[in-house]
Motif scaffolding. Sequence first.
Motif, PDB file in Angstrom:
ATOM      1  N   ASP A  54       8.286  -4.798  -8.798  1.00 34.34           N
ATOM      2  CA  ASP A  54       6.998  -4.585  -8.119  1.00 34.34           C
ATOM      3  C   ASP A  54       6.517  -5.861  -7.438  1.00 34.34           C
ATOM      4  OD1 ASP A  54       6.964  -1.967  -8.934  1.00 34.34           O
ATOM      5  OD2 ASP A  54       5.683  -2.311 -10.683  1.00 34.34           O
ATOM      6  N   ASN A  55       6.717  -6.997  -8.070  1.00 32.83           N
ATOM      7  CA  ASN A  55       6.316  -8.271  -7.468  1.00 32.83           C
ATOM      8  C   ASN A  55       7.170  -8.601  -6.242  1.00 32.83           C
ATOM      9  OD1 ASN A  55       4.290  -8.771  -9.355  1.00 32.83           O
ATOM     10  ND2 ASN A  55       5.677  -9.836 -10.763  1.00 32.83           N
ATOM     11  N   LEU A  56       8.448  -8.232  -6.319  1.00 28.68           N
ATOM     12  CA  LEU A  56       9.344  -8.458  -5.177  1.00 28.68           C
ATOM     13  C   LEU A  56       8.934  -7.586  -3.991  1.00 28.68           C
ATOM     14  CD1 LEU A  56      11.922  -9.634  -3.898  1.00 28.68           C
ATOM     15  CD2 LEU A  56      13.202  -7.783  -5.014  1.00 28.68           C
ATOM     16  N   LEU A  57       8.594  -6.329  -4.278  1.00 23.72           N
ATOM     17  CA  LEU A  57       8.182  -5.382  -3.232  1.00 23.72           C
ATOM     18  C   LEU A  57       6.655  -5.277  -3.247  1.00 23.72           C
ATOM     19  CD1 LEU A  57      10.853  -2.618  -3.950  1.00 23.72           C
ATOM     20  CD2 LEU A  57      11.035  -4.573  -2.406  1.00 23.72           C
ATOM     21  N   SER A  58       5.998  -6.362  -2.927  1.00 21.37           N
ATOM     22  CA  SER A  58       4.541  -6.431  -3.085  1.00 21.37           C
ATOM     23  C   SER A  58       3.773  -5.814  -1.918  1.00 21.37           C
ATOM     24  CB  SER A  58       4.104  -7.886  -3.258  1.00 21.37           C
ATOM     25  OG  SER A  58       4.506  -8.663  -2.139  1.00 21.37           O
ATOM     26  N   LYS A  59       4.413  -5.682  -0.768  1.00 19.25           N
ATOM     27  CA  LYS A  59       3.721  -5.120   0.394  1.00 19.25           C
ATOM     28  C   LYS A  59       3.838  -3.603   0.404  1.00 19.25           C
ATOM     29  CE  LYS A  59       3.958  -9.012   3.613  1.00 19.25           C
ATOM     30  NZ  LYS A  59       4.338  -9.416   5.000  1.00 19.25           N
ATOM     31  N   LYS A  60       2.812  -2.943   0.966  1.00 17.41           N
ATOM     32  CA  LYS A  60       2.796  -1.483   1.037  1.00 17.41           C
ATOM     33  C   LYS A  60       2.452  -1.045   2.459  1.00 17.41           C
ATOM     34  CE  LYS A  60       3.098  -1.044  -3.560  1.00 17.41           C
ATOM     35  NZ  LYS A  60       3.138  -2.477  -3.886  1.00 17.41           N
ATOM     36  N   GLY A  61       2.894   0.149   2.823  1.00 14.34           N
ATOM     37  CA  GLY A  61       2.563   0.671   4.150  1.00 14.34           C
ATOM     38  C   GLY A  61       3.258   1.997   4.398  1.00 14.34           C
ATOM     39  N   TYR A  62       2.960   2.572   5.573  1.00 16.66           N
ATOM     40  CA  TYR A  62       3.502   3.868   5.950  1.00 16.66           C
ATOM     41  C   TYR A  62       4.488   3.731   7.111  1.00 16.66           C
ATOM     42  CZ  TYR A  62      -0.237   5.976   3.145  1.00 16.66           C
ATOM     43  OH  TYR A  62      -1.072   6.335   2.123  1.00 16.66           O
ATOM     44  N   VAL A  63       5.606   4.439   7.015  1.00 17.40           N
ATOM     45  CA  VAL A  63       6.589   4.486   8.102  1.00 17.40           C
ATOM     46  C   VAL A  63       7.070   5.925   8.243  1.00 17.40           C
ATOM     47  CG1 VAL A  63       7.409   2.102   7.903  1.00 17.40           C
ATOM     48  CG2 VAL A  63       8.456   3.883   6.516  1.00 17.40           C
ATOM     49  N   GLN A  64       7.473   6.284   9.451  1.00 16.67           N
ATOM     50  CA  GLN A  64       8.007   7.632   9.641  1.00 16.67           C
ATOM     51  C   GLN A  64       9.353   7.745   8.943  1.00 16.67           C
ATOM     52  OE1 GLN A  64       8.617   8.979  13.715  1.00 16.67           O
ATOM     53  NE2 GLN A  64       8.145  11.080  13.130  1.00 16.67           N
ATOM     54  N   TYR A  65       9.537   8.852   8.229  1.00 10.87           N
ATOM     55  CA  TYR A  65      10.703   9.073   7.373  1.00 10.87           C
ATOM     56  C   TYR A  65      11.665  10.083   8.010  1.00 10.87           C
ATOM     57  CZ  TYR A  65      12.916   9.610   2.712  1.00 10.87           C
ATOM     58  OH  TYR A  65      13.773   9.617   1.641  1.00 10.87           O
ATOM     59  N   ILE A  66      11.074  11.150   8.536  1.00 16.24           N
ATOM     60  CA  ILE A  66      11.835  12.182   9.248  1.00 16.24           C
ATOM     61  C   ILE A  66      11.067  12.540  10.514  1.00 16.24           C
ATOM     62  CG2 ILE A  66      12.774  14.524   9.165  1.00 16.24           C
ATOM     63  CD1 ILE A  66      12.954  14.281   6.154  1.00 16.24           C
ATOM     64  N   GLU A  67      11.758  12.613  11.652  1.00 19.16           N
ATOM     65  CA  GLU A  67      11.110  12.922  12.920  1.00 19.16           C
ATOM     66  C   GLU A  67      10.736  14.399  12.997  1.00 19.16           C
ATOM     67  OE1 GLU A  67      12.927   9.649  15.981  1.00 19.16           O
ATOM     68  OE2 GLU A  67      14.189  11.391  15.537  1.00 19.16           O
ATOM     69  N   THR A  68       9.909  14.749  13.976  1.00 16.58           N
ATOM     70  CA  THR A  68       9.422  16.127  14.103  1.00 16.58           C
ATOM     71  C   THR A  68      10.547  17.136  14.326  1.00 16.58           C
ATOM     72  OG1 THR A  68       9.042  15.722  16.462  1.00 16.58           O
ATOM     73  CG2 THR A  68       7.169  15.419  14.977  1.00 16.58           C
ATOM     74  N   ASN A  69      11.675  16.659  14.863  1.00 18.24           N
ATOM     75  CA  ASN A  69      12.810  17.555  15.089  1.00 18.24           C
ATOM     76  C   ASN A  69      13.748  17.630  13.887  1.00 18.24           C
ATOM     77  OD1 ASN A  69      13.993  15.063  15.170  1.00 18.24           O
ATOM     78  ND2 ASN A  69      14.790  15.227  17.250  1.00 18.24           N
ATOM     79  N   GLY A  70      13.386  16.959  12.792  1.00 11.14           N
ATOM     80  CA  GLY A  70      14.198  16.996  11.583  1.00 11.14           C
ATOM     81  C   GLY A  70      15.196  15.858  11.464  1.00 11.14           C
ATOM     82  N   ASN A  71      15.220  14.965  12.450  1.00  8.05           N
ATOM     83  CA  ASN A  71      16.158  13.845  12.426  1.00  8.05           C
ATOM     84  C   ASN A  71      15.761  12.840  11.352  1.00  8.05           C
ATOM     85  OD1 ASN A  71      18.291  12.120  13.323  1.00  8.05           O
ATOM     86  ND2 ASN A  71      16.775  10.924  14.457  1.00  8.05           N
TER      87      ASN A  71
END
Length: 212
Positions: A124-141
């Motif tokens: 958890d200390n190593l991965l201390s930053k948080k945020g949102y990113v697109q995971y799957i595109e609207t077309n399912g890619n």
Amino acid sequence: MRYRTLLKQIQIQMDKNKIAGVLLVLFIIIMSAALISTWNQRKRLQLKTEKLEVSLAEVSAAKDQIEEQKTIFENFYNDCKNDNNEADLWKIANATNTLFAYSNYAQISNPEGAKLKELNNAVDNLLSKKGYVQYIETNGNKLFAQVNLSLEGEFVRFITDKAVRDGAIGIKNCGSPNQKKTGDIILKGKTVKIIKLCEATSSKNVWAYIAF
């Protein structure tokens, strides 16, 4: 009368010669400019090629160095494992402070209780930053590939660079409603931890809340 005609013909010929001379000069200027432009383009291409060759050499060298370090760590881990020296294993993992090192430690030592909690806290200390990113595109890619680690949680690496935001685009109740870029970039190939997924109702669009 003949002299006038002759002079007129000479004048006409001189005018033609002047025009031809001007055209010749223009032709020479145009060809010179074209040659200079071609030479400059070749020079720029040569420089780009040289830089690319240097970059590829650096990447290859870095890859070899990483593989060498990985082999050294694996051998060291195996030696510690054979000696049942769990304390040394943890010191190595903690000093290295990478997901790979912590995963190796977990795989070899199989920590429980307080030791497992200590491991999870380190991750958890190593991965201390948080945020949102697109995971799957609207077309399912899909924009990710699974990463198998001997750690708690789900880990993936993205197959392209992704800008981190403080909320998802096009999905309600997923971070800030007035989402914007945080300034962080998840580079292609970087491993992150999935905290939760947000799915759209009208498309295949999925965003991930990640730790990185």
